[in-house]
Design a protein around this motif. Structure first.
Motif, short mmCIF file in Angstrom:
data_model
loop_
_atom_site.label_atom_id
_atom_site.label_comp_id
_atom_site.label_asym_id
_atom_site.label_seq_id
_atom_site.Cartn_x
_atom_site.Cartn_y
_atom_site.Cartn_z
N SER A 161 -33.68 23.36 -33.25
CA SER A 161 -32.43 23.84 -32.65
C SER A 161 -32.66 24.40 -31.25
O SER A 161 -31.71 24.62 -30.51
N ALA A 162 -33.91 24.66 -30.89
CA ALA A 162 -34.24 25.20 -29.57
C ALA A 162 -35.42 24.42 -28.99
O ALA A 162 -36.04 23.59 -29.66
N THR A 163 -35.73 24.70 -27.73
CA THR A 163 -36.82 23.99 -27.06
C THR A 163 -38.10 24.80 -27.09
O THR A 163 -39.19 24.27 -27.34
N TYR A 164 -38.00 26.10 -26.86
CA TYR A 164 -39.18 26.95 -26.73
C TYR A 164 -39.35 27.87 -27.93
O TYR A 164 -38.38 28.44 -28.44
N TYR A 165 -40.61 27.98 -28.35
CA TYR A 165 -40.96 28.85 -29.47
C TYR A 165 -42.23 29.63 -29.13
O TYR A 165 -43.02 29.19 -28.29
N LYS A 172 -35.17 33.27 -36.36
CA LYS A 172 -35.49 31.86 -36.19
C LYS A 172 -36.91 31.59 -36.68
O LYS A 172 -37.86 32.27 -36.29
N ARG A 230 -44.25 31.48 -24.92
CA ARG A 230 -43.14 30.54 -25.06
C ARG A 230 -43.62 29.16 -24.62
O ARG A 230 -43.98 28.93 -23.48
N SER A 252 -36.43 23.67 -37.57
CA SER A 252 -36.19 25.11 -37.42
C SER A 252 -35.13 25.55 -38.43
O SER A 252 -34.30 24.76 -38.86
#
Length: 217
Positions: free
Chosen positions: A95-99, A141, A63, A133
């Motif tokens: 849409s999110a911070t961590y991938y 996602k 992450r 995203s």
């Protein structure tokens, strides 16, 4: 160990640049430093190529903050491209911070794509890294990433071949910067790395002008 002698050369050059007040000497030292960095980059690329070919690439997804990662990768290119008045932009819609991805290997992918795009963009042009995203049909996602430019575009005969090992178009117009060179393995490495991430990479010509390399993962 190929890298050690190069780094031992670069150290004294950087110190000499700080100590010298002679503009002509500094100009020559800057050329030597850029070419040393280019040589180091080529050595690293060849070592990565050997890892890929021998099946020793290990993708370790963790992450990571994707937005921070991308901005950090793009920042050096903004200054690098000023040499030819090329504007490098980074547009992020996440849409999110961590991938989940392998930061070390993805860094190699983004650097390769940006370097390649700048190489085929004329003076005063622009290069854009766009990331967003999205949800697939199964509501998973995913990330779409594109490096595009307003350069000369990709010849139709090259579109399906530019990811082949050692392939270099002889008809493609280049606008190289000092310290840049090609081996024909950069995009091949990108494809292998993205495939190892379970993604897909492909090339397209933009409708207006230029081209883009796109990644879905």
């Amino acid at each position: 160990e190929f890298r050690t002698p190069i780094t031992l050369i670069m150290g004294p050059i950087q110190r000499a640049l700080k100590l010298s007040s002679n503009s002509e000497v500094k100009e020559q030292l800057n050329i030597v430093e850029k070419n040393s960095r280019s040589l180091l980059s080529l050595v690293n690329q060849l070592l990565d190529f050997r890892k890929v070919e021998s099946g020793k690439v290990v993708i370790t997804k963790k992450r990571n903050n994707l937005r921070v990662f991308l901005n950090d990768v793009v920042m050096p290119f903004e200054a690098f491209a000023k040499e030819r008045q090329i504007k490098v932009r980074c547009l992020i819609r996440l849409s999110a911070t961590y991938y989940q991805y392998d930061e070390e290997w993805m860094h190699k992918v983004i650097v390769n794509l940006l370097s390649n795009s700048i190489k085929f963009t004329p003076n005063g042009g622009k290069v854009t890294l766009y990331v967003c995203s999205f949800l697939d049909d199964k509501r998973n996602k995913n990330v779409y990433l594109s490096v595009s430019d307003n350069g000369v575009g990709i010849l139709q005969e090259d579109l399906d071949r530019i990811f082949d090992r050692f392939y270099q178009s002889r008809k493609h117009v280049k606008f190289p910067m000092s310290g840049q060179s090609g081996t024909g393995i950069g995009l091949y490495l990108c494809k292998r790395i993205i495939n190892e991430h379970g993604g897909r990479i492909y090339a397209r010509n933009n409708q207006g002008e230029g081209s883009s390399i796109r990644i879905l993962m």
